[in-house]
Scaffold this motif. Sequence first.
Motif, PDB file in Angstrom:
ATOM      1  N   LYS A 134     -14.052  23.578   9.377  1.00  0.00           N
ATOM      2  CA  LYS A 134     -13.048  23.373   8.330  1.00  0.00           C
ATOM      3  C   LYS A 134     -13.543  23.923   6.994  1.00  0.00           C
ATOM      4  N   ALA A 135     -14.825  23.677   6.696  1.00  0.00           N
ATOM      5  CA  ALA A 135     -15.398  24.184   5.442  1.00  0.00           C
ATOM      6  C   ALA A 135     -15.383  25.704   5.415  1.00  0.00           C
ATOM      7  N   GLY A 136     -15.699  26.323   6.567  1.00  0.00           N
ATOM      8  CA  GLY A 136     -15.661  27.777   6.645  1.00  0.00           C
ATOM      9  C   GLY A 136     -14.259  28.322   6.473  1.00  0.00           C
ATOM     10  N   LYS A 137     -13.304  27.681   7.117  1.00  0.00           N
ATOM     11  CA  LYS A 137     -11.912  28.128   6.980  1.00  0.00           C
ATOM     12  C   LYS A 137     -11.428  27.964   5.549  1.00  0.00           C
ATOM     13  N   ASN A 138     -11.782  26.844   4.920  1.00  0.00           N
ATOM     14  CA  ASN A 138     -11.382  26.625   3.529  1.00  0.00           C
ATOM     15  C   ASN A 138     -11.963  27.678   2.598  1.00  0.00           C
ATOM     16  N   ALA A 139     -13.139  28.205   2.952  1.00  0.00           N
ATOM     17  CA  ALA A 139     -13.773  29.247   2.134  1.00  0.00           C
ATOM     18  C   ALA A 139     -13.111  30.605   2.311  1.00  0.00           C
ATOM     19  N   GLY A 140     -12.324  30.754   3.380  1.00  0.00           N
ATOM     20  CA  GLY A 140     -11.713  32.049   3.683  1.00  0.00           C
ATOM     21  C   GLY A 140     -12.521  32.862   4.669  1.00  0.00           C
ATOM     22  N   MET A 141     -13.464  32.214   5.353  1.00  0.00           N
ATOM     23  CA  MET A 141     -14.281  32.906   6.352  1.00  0.00           C
ATOM     24  C   MET A 141     -13.476  33.118   7.631  1.00  0.00           C
ATOM     25  N   LYS A 142     -13.826  34.199   8.353  1.00  0.00           N
ATOM     26  CA  LYS A 142     -13.044  34.588   9.526  1.00  0.00           C
ATOM     27  C   LYS A 142     -13.890  34.749  10.791  1.00  0.00           C
ATOM     28  N   TYR A 143     -15.213  34.756  10.664  1.00  0.00           N
ATOM     29  CA  TYR A 143     -16.045  34.864  11.872  1.00  0.00           C
ATOM     30  C   TYR A 143     -17.326  34.065  11.700  1.00  0.00           C
ATOM     31  N   LEU A 144     -17.900  33.688  12.840  1.00  0.00           N
ATOM     32  CA  LEU A 144     -19.082  32.829  12.886  1.00  0.00           C
ATOM     33  C   LEU A 144     -20.212  33.530  13.615  1.00  0.00           C
ATOM     34  N   VAL A 145     -21.446  33.323  13.120  1.00  0.00           N
ATOM     35  CA  VAL A 145     -22.661  33.653  13.872  1.00  0.00           C
ATOM     36  C   VAL A 145     -23.528  32.389  13.867  1.00  0.00           C
ATOM     37  N   PHE A 146     -23.766  31.834  15.052  1.00  0.00           N
ATOM     38  CA  PHE A 146     -24.507  30.579  15.165  1.00  0.00           C
ATOM     39  C   PHE A 146     -25.824  30.808  15.891  1.00  0.00           C
ATOM     40  N   THR A 147     -26.909  30.253  15.349  1.00  0.00           N
ATOM     41  CA  THR A 147     -28.238  30.430  15.940  1.00  0.00           C
ATOM     42  C   THR A 147     -28.382  29.604  17.214  1.00  0.00           C
ATOM     43  N   THR A 148     -28.159  30.246  18.337  1.00  0.00           N
ATOM     44  CA  THR A 148     -28.365  29.566  19.619  1.00  0.00           C
ATOM     45  C   THR A 148     -29.844  29.387  19.917  1.00  0.00           C
ATOM     46  N   LYS A 149     -30.688  30.273  19.367  1.00  0.00           N
ATOM     47  CA  LYS A 149     -32.141  30.133  19.509  1.00  0.00           C
ATOM     48  C   LYS A 149     -32.816  31.000  18.466  1.00  0.00           C
ATOM     49  N   HIS A 150     -33.695  30.392  17.666  1.00  0.00           N
ATOM     50  CA  HIS A 150     -34.464  31.161  16.682  1.00  0.00           C
ATOM     51  C   HIS A 150     -35.823  31.511  17.287  1.00  0.00           C
ATOM     52  N   HIS A 151     -36.689  32.124  16.488  1.00  0.00           N
ATOM     53  CA  HIS A 151     -37.959  32.637  17.010  1.00  0.00           C
ATOM     54  C   HIS A 151     -38.834  31.549  17.616  1.00  0.00           C
ATOM     55  N   ASP A 152     -38.679  30.304  17.137  1.00  0.00           N
ATOM     56  CA  ASP A 152     -39.526  29.227  17.664  1.00  0.00           C
ATOM     57  C   ASP A 152     -39.184  28.856  19.107  1.00  0.00           C
ATOM     58  N   GLY A 153     -38.090  29.411  19.644  1.00  0.00           N
ATOM     59  CA  GLY A 153     -37.760  29.225  21.048  1.00  0.00           C
ATOM     60  C   GLY A 153     -36.962  27.980  21.370  1.00  0.00           C
ATOM     61  N   PHE A 154     -36.649  27.167  20.352  1.00  0.00           N
ATOM     62  CA  PHE A 154     -35.911  25.928  20.609  1.00  0.00           C
ATOM     63  C   PHE A 154     -34.427  26.256  20.766  1.00  0.00           C
ATOM     64  N   ALA A 155     -33.899  26.014  21.953  1.00  0.00           N
ATOM     65  CA  ALA A 155     -32.519  26.384  22.265  1.00  0.00           C
ATOM     66  C   ALA A 155     -31.549  25.336  21.756  1.00  0.00           C
TER      67      ALA A 155
END
Length: 476
Positions: A112-133
């Motif tokens: 909701k916060a992203g939509k309110n900002a006018g954002m249209k796409y998401l990139v979510f960290t499914t796993k960072h370098h530390d390997g935690f999924a």
Amino acid sequence: MKIKISLIFCFILFAYHSFAQQNDIMPQSTHYEAPTDPLVKQKLDNWQDKKFGMIIHWGLYAVPGIIESWSICSEDWIERDTTISYEDYKKWYWDFSKQFNPTKFNPEQWAKAGKNAGMKYLVFTTKHHDGFAMFDTKQSDFSIAKGPFANNPKADVAKYVFDAFRKEGFMIGAYFSKPDWHSQYYWWQKYATADRNNNYDIRKYPWRWNKFKDFTYNQIGELMHNYGSVDILWLDGGWVRPLESVNAEVLSWGANIPKWSQDIDMPKIAAMGRKAQPGLIIVDRTVHGPYENYQTPEQKIPEKQLDYPWESCLTLGGAWGFVPNDNYKPAAEVVHKLVEIVAKGGSLLLGVGPKPDGTFPEEVVTKLNDIGKWTAVNGKAIYNTRITKDYNSGQTWFTQSKDGKKLFAIYCLKPDEKTIDSITWNGNMPKKGTDIILISTGQKVKWKSVNGATTLQLPSKMNNQYALAFEVVPQG
């Protein structure tokens, strides 16, 4: 306890100054190779319409509120508490997997916060370098779905994040780190972890590297097959690459390049991903070639307009993930950066980090809402636009409609411009009889052009709206 408190304090500070060092920022390659797959080209064109996205870094690092992953890497730009050994520090960090329990996890709030900002796409960290999924991987027990959050109905975090953003109409991107510092197939405990690269000679132990390739392929396969429609596979860790792709440009970045190839077989991964997700955009960051479908300059905006797809990855605060008392950019600054980026042909991917409890900090929600007050009114000049040759004149930036029939001019107000009654730009001189409309009010404005300079007379004193957007509509 004293050691932990001092470490946390140290790294809250470190999260800020590390960005000035630029060592954790991925450079931008100068070569671009356009995709040939018609479905990828179509989806890439659709992505270029969106212009404004959100990247969310959330993982173990949120618990102590420190820089994401990097503190467990052993490179000379990394500083750690001198009273604790490196191995003990890594154990301290890994053990946050036993504490990470985001019982207030609220991806609907994020979307909701992203939509309110006018954002249209998401990139979510499914796993960072530390390997935690941050998804329920079957390839490892090192995941959010295996710790204290395991019995929560939303334990498969990525699924609920993607679902929440899809419901708000977002394109969905899965960030995935190619290096995995927790995997024994990448950082083998037989050897010290010298730097960000794998820590054993792949030429001597090809079987181990093949295990890592299978592990990576299988995890990406889970994301491609088990989480609904995914539009973007956003791969970080560009040092994991075929050795033949290490050219003079890559060497000039100053990275430590092993003598062996960290090739994970991107053609095989891409074929699998696009079979499951037709038209999948793949962003193999900094690895120029067929799997870097758009480029990702980080914490900067290119100096000049670029005629191929790209996005600037910028943080709302001083860090990618959550750190306490972060210093967030003013909404006006974000709007101005968005305007400049779009005029130069790119998209803005704005980084935010949820708290360890699974909610956005209140200040993040407020900032995104403030940004949205501008995009909601002036979005016509941003979304679904393309570049125009003369794209800048002082404080004024220009875009054009996708069909090339309309020009948009966006004047970025300085902080001290409390009110303004006229603006002037050079170039892009309207033809006689053209209507110029102030988009925020729909009012036509009077204008005149003299010696190539166009001056707009605004209908009344304008309060500071961050930026004033105009639609230039030729008649006939």
